[in-house]
Design a protein around this motif. Structure first.
Motif, mmCIF file in Angstrom:
data_model
loop_
_atom_site.group_PDB
_atom_site.id
_atom_site.type_symbol
_atom_site.label_atom_id
_atom_site.label_comp_id
_atom_site.label_asym_id
_atom_site.label_seq_id
_atom_site.Cartn_x
_atom_site.Cartn_y
_atom_site.Cartn_z
ATOM 1 N N ASP A 2 0.831 -1.211 0.000
ATOM 2 C CA ASP A 2 0.000 0.000 0.000
ATOM 3 C C ASP A 2 0.865 1.260 0.000
ATOM 4 O O ASP A 2 0.562 2.230 -0.711
ATOM 5 N N CYS A 3 1.921 1.266 0.769
ATOM 6 C CA CYS A 3 2.796 2.438 0.817
ATOM 7 C C CYS A 3 3.481 2.663 -0.536
ATOM 8 O O CYS A 3 3.624 3.798 -0.986
ATOM 9 N N CYS A 4 3.898 1.577 -1.179
ATOM 10 C CA CYS A 4 4.512 1.696 -2.504
ATOM 11 C C CYS A 4 3.517 2.254 -3.511
ATOM 12 O O CYS A 4 3.891 3.015 -4.414
ATOM 13 N N ALA A 5 2.258 1.888 -3.368
ATOM 14 C CA ALA A 5 1.226 2.367 -4.286
ATOM 15 C C ALA A 5 0.908 3.838 -4.061
ATOM 16 O O ALA A 5 0.586 4.569 -5.004
ATOM 17 N N GLN A 6 1.014 4.293 -2.817
ATOM 18 C CA GLN A 6 0.582 5.648 -2.479
ATOM 19 C C GLN A 6 1.667 6.703 -2.638
ATOM 20 O O GLN A 6 1.354 7.886 -2.803
ATOM 21 N N VAL A 7 2.925 6.308 -2.620
ATOM 22 C CA VAL A 7 4.000 7.292 -2.672
ATOM 23 C C VAL A 7 4.010 7.976 -4.032
ATOM 24 O O VAL A 7 3.802 7.346 -5.070
ATOM 25 N N GLU A 8 4.209 9.278 -4.037
ATOM 26 C CA GLU A 8 4.264 10.039 -5.276
ATOM 27 C C GLU A 8 5.638 9.886 -5.915
ATOM 28 O O GLU A 8 6.655 9.937 -5.241
ATOM 29 N N ARG A 9 5.649 9.669 -7.238
ATOM 30 C CA ARG A 9 6.899 9.488 -7.961
ATOM 31 C C ARG A 9 6.995 10.510 -9.082
ATOM 32 O O ARG A 9 6.013 10.834 -9.741
ATOM 33 N N LYS A 10 8.187 11.008 -9.295
ATOM 34 C CA LYS A 10 8.435 12.007 -10.326
ATOM 35 C C LYS A 10 8.091 11.453 -11.701
ATOM 36 O O LYS A 10 8.414 10.321 -12.032
ATOM 37 N N VAL B 262 17.451 -15.477 -7.669
ATOM 38 C CA VAL B 262 17.326 -14.098 -8.153
ATOM 39 C C VAL B 262 16.156 -13.455 -7.423
ATOM 40 O O VAL B 262 15.089 -14.066 -7.302
ATOM 41 N N PHE B 263 16.373 -12.236 -6.916
ATOM 42 C CA PHE B 263 15.283 -11.480 -6.310
ATOM 43 C C PHE B 263 14.829 -10.440 -7.313
ATOM 44 O O PHE B 263 15.630 -9.613 -7.765
ATOM 45 N N CYS B 264 13.564 -10.479 -7.677
ATOM 46 C CA CYS B 264 12.995 -9.547 -8.655
ATOM 47 C C CYS B 264 12.340 -8.394 -7.910
ATOM 48 O O CYS B 264 11.207 -8.515 -7.423
ATOM 49 N N GLY B 265 13.061 -7.295 -7.773
ATOM 50 C CA GLY B 265 12.536 -6.153 -7.043
ATOM 51 C C GLY B 265 11.411 -5.484 -7.802
ATOM 52 O O GLY B 265 11.508 -5.259 -9.012
ATOM 53 N N GLU B 266 10.343 -5.148 -7.105
ATOM 54 C CA GLU B 266 9.188 -4.525 -7.750
ATOM 55 C C GLU B 266 9.040 -3.050 -7.399
ATOM 56 O O GLU B 266 8.862 -2.227 -8.274
ATOM 57 N N SER B 267 9.105 -2.723 -6.141
ATOM 58 C CA SER B 267 8.922 -1.324 -5.762
ATOM 59 C C SER B 267 9.447 -1.116 -4.346
ATOM 60 O O SER B 267 9.530 -2.062 -3.555
ATOM 61 N N MET B 268 9.828 0.131 -4.055
ATOM 62 C CA MET B 268 10.223 0.475 -2.695
ATOM 63 C C MET B 268 9.724 1.872 -2.368
ATOM 64 O O MET B 268 9.375 2.645 -3.265
ATOM 65 N N PHE B 269 9.666 2.179 -1.093
ATOM 66 C CA PHE B 269 9.180 3.489 -0.672
ATOM 67 C C PHE B 269 9.985 3.972 0.521
ATOM 68 O O PHE B 269 10.634 3.185 1.217
ATOM 69 N N SER B 270 9.936 5.271 0.737
ATOM 70 C CA SER B 270 10.628 5.872 1.873
ATOM 71 C C SER B 270 9.813 7.051 2.366
ATOM 72 O O SER B 270 9.440 7.931 1.588
ATOM 73 N N LEU B 271 9.518 7.061 3.654
ATOM 74 C CA LEU B 271 8.791 8.168 4.265
ATOM 75 C C LEU B 271 9.716 9.078 5.057
ATOM 76 O O LEU B 271 9.277 10.105 5.572
ATOM 77 N N THR B 272 10.978 8.673 5.155
ATOM 78 C CA THR B 272 11.982 9.498 5.805
ATOM 79 C C THR B 272 13.322 9.245 5.124
ATOM 80 O O THR B 272 13.513 8.214 4.477
ATOM 81 N N SER B 273 14.214 10.171 5.231
ATOM 82 C CA SER B 273 15.485 10.092 4.523
ATOM 83 C C SER B 273 16.236 8.794 4.820
ATOM 84 O O SER B 273 16.350 8.388 5.981
ATOM 85 N N ASN B 274 16.698 8.146 3.737
ATOM 86 C CA ASN B 274 17.558 6.959 3.789
ATOM 87 C C ASN B 274 16.842 5.652 4.119
ATOM 88 O O ASN B 274 17.486 4.595 4.128
ATOM 89 N N ALA B 275 15.534 5.683 4.351
ATOM 90 C CA ALA B 275 14.846 4.445 4.750
ATOM 91 C C ALA B 275 14.833 3.403 3.636
ATOM 92 O O ALA B 275 15.087 2.220 3.882
ATOM 93 N N SER B 276 14.556 3.816 2.396
ATOM 94 C CA SER B 276 14.537 2.841 1.305
ATOM 95 C C SER B 276 15.953 2.372 0.977
ATOM 96 O O SER B 276 16.168 1.209 0.620
ATOM 97 N N LYS B 277 16.944 3.259 1.111
ATOM 98 C CA LYS B 277 18.335 2.851 0.903
ATOM 99 C C LYS B 277 18.727 1.792 1.923
ATOM 100 O O LYS B 277 19.420 0.823 1.596
ATOM 101 N N PHE B 278 18.302 1.985 3.147
ATOM 102 C CA PHE B 278 18.586 1.015 4.208
ATOM 103 C C PHE B 278 18.018 -0.348 3.833
ATOM 104 O O PHE B 278 18.702 -1.375 3.947
ATOM 105 N N ALA B 279 16.764 -0.365 3.358
ATOM 106 C CA ALA B 279 16.134 -1.627 2.958
ATOM 107 C C ALA B 279 16.894 -2.273 1.809
ATOM 108 O O ALA B 279 17.117 -3.486 1.801
ATOM 109 N N PHE B 280 17.309 -1.473 0.835
ATOM 110 C CA PHE B 280 17.985 -1.992 -0.346
ATOM 111 C C PHE B 280 19.346 -2.579 0.014
ATOM 112 O O PHE B 280 19.716 -3.659 -0.467
#
Length: 220
Positions: A104-112, A159-177
């Motif tokens: 849900d968070c990946c779906a809701q985050v705004e992307r450029k 193989v891990f097929c990445g689909e989407s990631m999100f971040s609500l605060t700085s560096n959170a998605s980088k941390f996950a990745f």
């Protein structure tokens, strides 16, 4: 890679569970149109280097781009500032604890440069089914008791097929990745499929390889 204003190929999928060879994809990487989002078709797609990506009001579009963006786990780039974040205990990580919330968070985050979301209700239901079958997987990043980042994808075991990631605060998605890369390295995964190029993924160490190289590693 654009989904609007493209020339639709003649590979229209019916009820039969099959895809055309990936070499038949257009220059944009578009391979086929139609079909469904059944778990069986999705798994067949990922095993053959194909993924769905389409707008909410569009037909199902299936892609296999050339070149392909991938990360070899041992090549993940962690900047000095990110290393400090990793050591700081600012974030904690869980896996598969709230897959639906990550979706849900990946779906809701705004992307450029992207209007709406490709994670439609039907797409969500399909990946929830894959998760229940133990094929899809999520990583969740927490700051205290708040979910602040994460990612999800399809796990093929090598193989891990990445689909989407999100971040609500700085560096959170980088941390996950970075944590995903470390986990894949520890499990001897061949690569993480990032699908298409973005500057953000490139900054984290992902690179473009030919589709034939990608298919060889996927099948090998």
């Amino acid at each position: 890679m654009e989904k609007d204003g493209i020339n639709i190929p003649l590979h229209f999928l019916g009820d039969k569970l099959e895809f055309p060879p990936v070499e038949m994809a257009s220059a944009d990487g578009l391979l086929a149109v139609g079909g469904d989002l059944s778990p069986e078709r999705l798994l067949l797609a990922y095993k053959n280097g194909i993924f769905p990506w389409f707008n909410e009001d569009a037909l199902i579009l299936w892609w296999s781009p050339d070149p392909r963006m991938v990360l070899f786990p041992q090549k993940v780039k962690v900047s000095k500032s990110m290393r400090r974040v990793m050591r700081s205990q600012q974030f904690t990580l869980t896996q598969n604890q709230c897959f639906e919330q990550v979706l849900d968070c990946c779906a809701q985050v705004e992307r450029k440069d992207q209007e709406g979301t490709w994670i439609t209700p039907n797409m969500k239901s399909a990946y929830m089914e894959l998760f229940q079958r133990g094929i899809a997987r999520s990583l969740e990043v927490w700051q205290e008791n708040t979910l602040v980042g994460g990612l999800y994808g399809v796990d093929l075991g090598h193989v891990f097929c990445g689909e989407s990631m999100f971040s609500l605060t700085s560096n959170a998605s980088k941390f996950a990745f970075v944590k995903l890369a470390e986990d894949c390295l520890a499990k001897n995964y061949k690569l993480i499929d990032c699908q298409v190029h973005t500057p953000h993924l490139e900054s984290l160490g992902a690179e473009l390889i030919s589709r034939s190289d990608f298919m060889g590693r996927l099948k090998g």
